[in-house]
Design a protein around this motif. Structure first.
Motif, mmCIF file in Angstrom:
data_model
loop_
_atom_site.group_PDB
_atom_site.id
_atom_site.type_symbol
_atom_site.label_atom_id
_atom_site.label_comp_id
_atom_site.label_asym_id
_atom_site.label_seq_id
_atom_site.Cartn_x
_atom_site.Cartn_y
_atom_site.Cartn_z
ATOM 1 N N ARG A 286 0.472 -1.515 -0.019
ATOM 2 C CA ARG A 286 -0.141 -0.018 0.271
ATOM 3 C C ARG A 286 0.970 1.475 -0.055
ATOM 4 N NH1 ARG A 286 -2.493 0.104 6.217
ATOM 5 N NH2 ARG A 286 -0.681 0.400 6.815
ATOM 6 N N ILE A 287 0.071 2.411 -0.684
ATOM 7 C CA ILE A 287 0.602 3.618 0.546
ATOM 8 C C ILE A 287 0.146 4.617 0.962
ATOM 9 C CG2 ILE A 287 1.785 5.841 -1.353
ATOM 10 C CD1 ILE A 287 1.699 4.024 -4.182
ATOM 11 N N GLU A 288 0.964 5.799 1.947
ATOM 12 C CA GLU A 288 -0.218 5.968 3.014
ATOM 13 C C GLU A 288 0.328 7.335 2.868
ATOM 14 O OE1 GLU A 288 0.235 5.624 7.550
ATOM 15 O OE2 GLU A 288 0.448 4.437 6.580
ATOM 16 N N THR A 289 -0.191 7.986 2.557
ATOM 17 C CA THR A 289 0.054 9.702 2.661
ATOM 18 C C THR A 289 -0.361 10.253 4.310
ATOM 19 O OG1 THR A 289 0.056 10.096 -0.049
ATOM 20 C CG2 THR A 289 -0.025 11.781 1.012
ATOM 21 N N ARG A 290 0.503 11.139 4.116
ATOM 22 C CA ARG A 290 0.044 12.039 5.759
ATOM 23 C C ARG A 290 0.410 13.324 5.245
ATOM 24 N NH1 ARG A 290 2.792 7.289 6.704
ATOM 25 N NH2 ARG A 290 4.328 8.831 7.103
ATOM 26 N N THR A 291 -0.725 13.711 5.677
ATOM 27 C CA THR A 291 -0.820 15.330 5.488
ATOM 28 C C THR A 291 -1.040 15.653 7.285
ATOM 29 O OG1 THR A 291 -3.185 16.375 5.431
ATOM 30 C CG2 THR A 291 -1.345 15.709 3.227
ATOM 31 N N LEU A 292 -0.277 17.081 7.594
ATOM 32 C CA LEU A 292 -0.884 17.634 8.861
ATOM 33 C C LEU A 292 -1.073 19.034 8.820
ATOM 34 C CD1 LEU A 292 0.433 17.281 12.372
ATOM 35 C CD2 LEU A 292 0.764 19.469 11.451
ATOM 36 N N GLN A 293 -1.893 20.154 9.480
ATOM 37 C CA GLN A 293 -2.487 20.987 8.831
ATOM 38 C C GLN A 293 -2.712 21.671 10.298
ATOM 39 O OE1 GLN A 293 -5.322 20.209 6.625
ATOM 40 N NE2 GLN A 293 -5.581 22.510 6.168
ATOM 41 N N LEU A 294 -1.350 22.425 10.991
ATOM 42 C CA LEU A 294 -1.724 23.370 12.041
ATOM 43 C C LEU A 294 -2.254 24.769 12.182
ATOM 44 C CD1 LEU A 294 -0.597 22.029 15.170
ATOM 45 C CD2 LEU A 294 1.542 23.298 13.984
ATOM 46 N N MET A 295 -2.939 25.534 13.040
ATOM 47 C CA MET A 295 -2.671 26.513 14.175
ATOM 48 C C MET A 295 -2.878 26.807 15.060
ATOM 49 S SD MET A 295 -6.433 26.862 13.623
ATOM 50 C CE MET A 295 -7.218 26.392 11.841
ATOM 51 N N LEU A 319 -1.309 0.088 -3.933
ATOM 52 C CA LEU A 319 0.430 0.141 -4.988
ATOM 53 C C LEU A 319 -0.507 0.385 -6.541
ATOM 54 C CD1 LEU A 319 2.507 -2.405 -4.371
ATOM 55 C CD2 LEU A 319 2.528 -0.457 -3.291
ATOM 56 N N ALA A 320 -1.586 0.788 -6.967
ATOM 57 C CA ALA A 320 -2.310 1.212 -7.921
ATOM 58 C C ALA A 320 -2.373 2.536 -8.279
ATOM 59 C CB ALA A 320 -2.547 -0.295 -9.058
ATOM 60 N N GLY A 321 -2.650 3.181 -7.408
ATOM 61 C CA GLY A 321 -3.126 4.431 -6.934
ATOM 62 C C GLY A 321 -4.682 4.362 -6.004
ATOM 63 N N ALA A 322 -5.387 3.110 -6.011
ATOM 64 C CA ALA A 322 -6.912 3.248 -5.895
ATOM 65 C C ALA A 322 -6.802 3.081 -4.157
ATOM 66 C CB ALA A 322 -7.459 1.615 -6.741
#
Length: 478
Positions: A286-295, A319-322
């Protein structure tokens, strides 16, 4: 402590029958400890009492616990396996171990090991294990280290801005310890994020839950200057006040158990907040993407001591992007922007999730949930020994706990096979599983120079045990 997971076999010995056992050398970059560091654990176990009278006692508690813990480091899971491992302990090691406890060496039986482990003071065992792991990691949990002073006499700004440790608080139910009433032991622990070293552990009684045990757990360690993370259950105002009074910081995630706080943070204008941290991992299919927004936190937020709020989004695809899942998590922290940037907060959130790997290791490798140990303090003490074993292996440089414990079991299994062309008993080799094998001029003379290689505690022994083994007789002429 140096954990030896294989037998070193010199090249000159590879042609002998002993090479049928193993041919794995220890990584050269692992640092061996000093004798004082090795002996420290035995000293910490001296404060543990098991309720037995000292009159007529042949097996002191520190020695038995040390041997049991070493067996767990070697992958032993049950009292039967531990007793078998202890029976193979070299006599010289037993003599030195018992001599330090003021006793004559003897091999403790399975019943003795059971009595000591199940009768031991679980609080004292957890304190000894946590203190030993913390000292090996260089973390002061006793409050004896003074802060570094700056040139102007104040506290060093860089040290004050960086948490001296990040601890994750999480609970685990020992499912195999169910008693006649259907109650199982539930343990709450505080472990480091980077190595998963359990520095504190306490029992959660079946008539309560983890929330009231949060403060008693952390009361056992000095958390000044530390960053504490926990799951959403512990996002409690009382916990925030407690950590503030202890000069510690927190990173808590928010769910519906705090509806007012959740609604207040969720209503903020996250669409206008830029992403300040992003990371992508690829692996395990799998491909795991994590983002963080901070205020900065609003002044009217219904939660005390909050300086910043954050939003973490985790998107998982194959891995195919689904796309497979997309999870958003809100959270609060007492770290101000100077002390807690987006990277630190993102790592703290992910580190809390990572503590589940420690539970997985105890369940899958040590089969904790399948353990039949359920008497008295046995489940908690065995859990402490497993925590010690995992932490010790990681401190020794092992990245795979499964492989580190598999090698001793594999060698132990091989030791039951008869040797060919040699009268060296495989039981003798089994006793020396963690010793260094040194070849001599006589290939049939095995010289065991035992220096640091008993698993877990590696009591340094300078003795040399030579087993004079005669070569096989020449073939009879026909």
């Amino acid at each position: 402590m140096f954990v030896q997971s294989a037998i070193e076999v010199p090249g000159s010995l590879l042609g002998s029958p002993l090479s049928n056992v193993v041919a794995v050398a220890v990584a050269a970059d692992r640092v061996r400890p000093t004798p004082a560091q090795c002996h420290d654990l035995l000293e910490r176990f001296r404060v543990v009492d098991d309720g037995r009278s000292d009159v007529g006692r042949d097996h002191p508690v520190p020695a038995v616990l040390t041997l049991a813990a070493a067996a767990v480091v070697g992958g032993m899971r049950s009292f039967t396996a531990i007793a078998g491992w202890v029976a193979d302990t070299p006599p010289g090691l037993l003599e030195q171990l018992y001599a330090r406890c003021g006793r004559v060496a003897a091999v403790p039986s399975k019943c003795t090991i059971w009595r000591v482990v199940t009768g031991a003071d679980a609080d004292a065992v957890d304190t000894a294990v946590g203190g030993w792991l913390a000292s090996r990691k260089g973390i002061d949990i006793a409050g004896t280290t003074q802060p570094v002073e700056a040139d102007d006499g104040g506290v060093d700004a860089e040290e004050a801005a960086t948490p001296r440790a990040v601890l994750a608080v999480d609970g685990k139910r020992v499912r195999g310890s169910v008693d006649a009433d259907g109650n199982a032991v539930h343990l709450l622990a505080a472990a480091t994020h980077d190595d998963g070293l359990v520095l504190a552990q306490t029992d959660v009684h079946h008539k309560t839950n983890e929330i009231p045990m949060f403060a008693p757990l952390l009361d056992t360690v000095d958390i000044t200057g530390m960053l504490i993370t926990a799951d959403c259950l512990h996002t409690q105002r009382a916990h925030a006040h407690y950590l503030h009074q202890r000069d510690a910081d927190f990173v808590f995630c928010i769910k519906d158990n705090q509806p007012a706080l959740f609604d207040a943070v969720n209503a903020l204008g996250w669409a206008q907040v830029p992403v300040t941290h992003a990371a992508t991992d690829r692996g395990h299919g799998r491909i795991e993407t994590r983002t963080l927004q901070l205020m900065p936190a609003p002044v009217d937020l219904p939660f005390p001591h909050v300086k910043q709020v954050f939003l973490v989004e985790r998107e998982v695809s194959d891995l195919a992007g689904a796309p497979q899942s997309n999870v958003a998590i809100l959270g609060v922290t007492s770290l101000d922007p100077e002390r807690g940037d987006a990277t630190l907060i993102a790592e703290a959130v992910r580190g809390q999730w990572g503590i589940e790997s420690l539970h997985w290791i105890r369940d899958s490798i040590y089969r904790e949930d399948d353990s039949a140990v359920r008497t008295r303090s046995g489940p908690r003490v065995m859990a402490a020994l497993r925590n010690l074993a995992i932490g010790a292996l990681r401190l020794a440089g092992h990245t795979s706990i499964a492989e580190a414990t598999r090698v001793p079991r594999r060698v132990r299994s091989a030791s039951s096979r008869p040797a060919r062309n040699s009268t060296v008993s495989w039981r003798t080799v089994s006793r020396a599983v963690y010793a260094t094998l040194v070849a001599t001029q006589n290939p049939y003379e095995v010289d065991l120079g035992r220096t640091t290689f008993i698993p877990g505690f590696c009591v340094f022994l300078s003795q040399r045990e030579t087993f004079g083994v005669s070569p096989p007789p020449p073939p009879t002429a026909t």
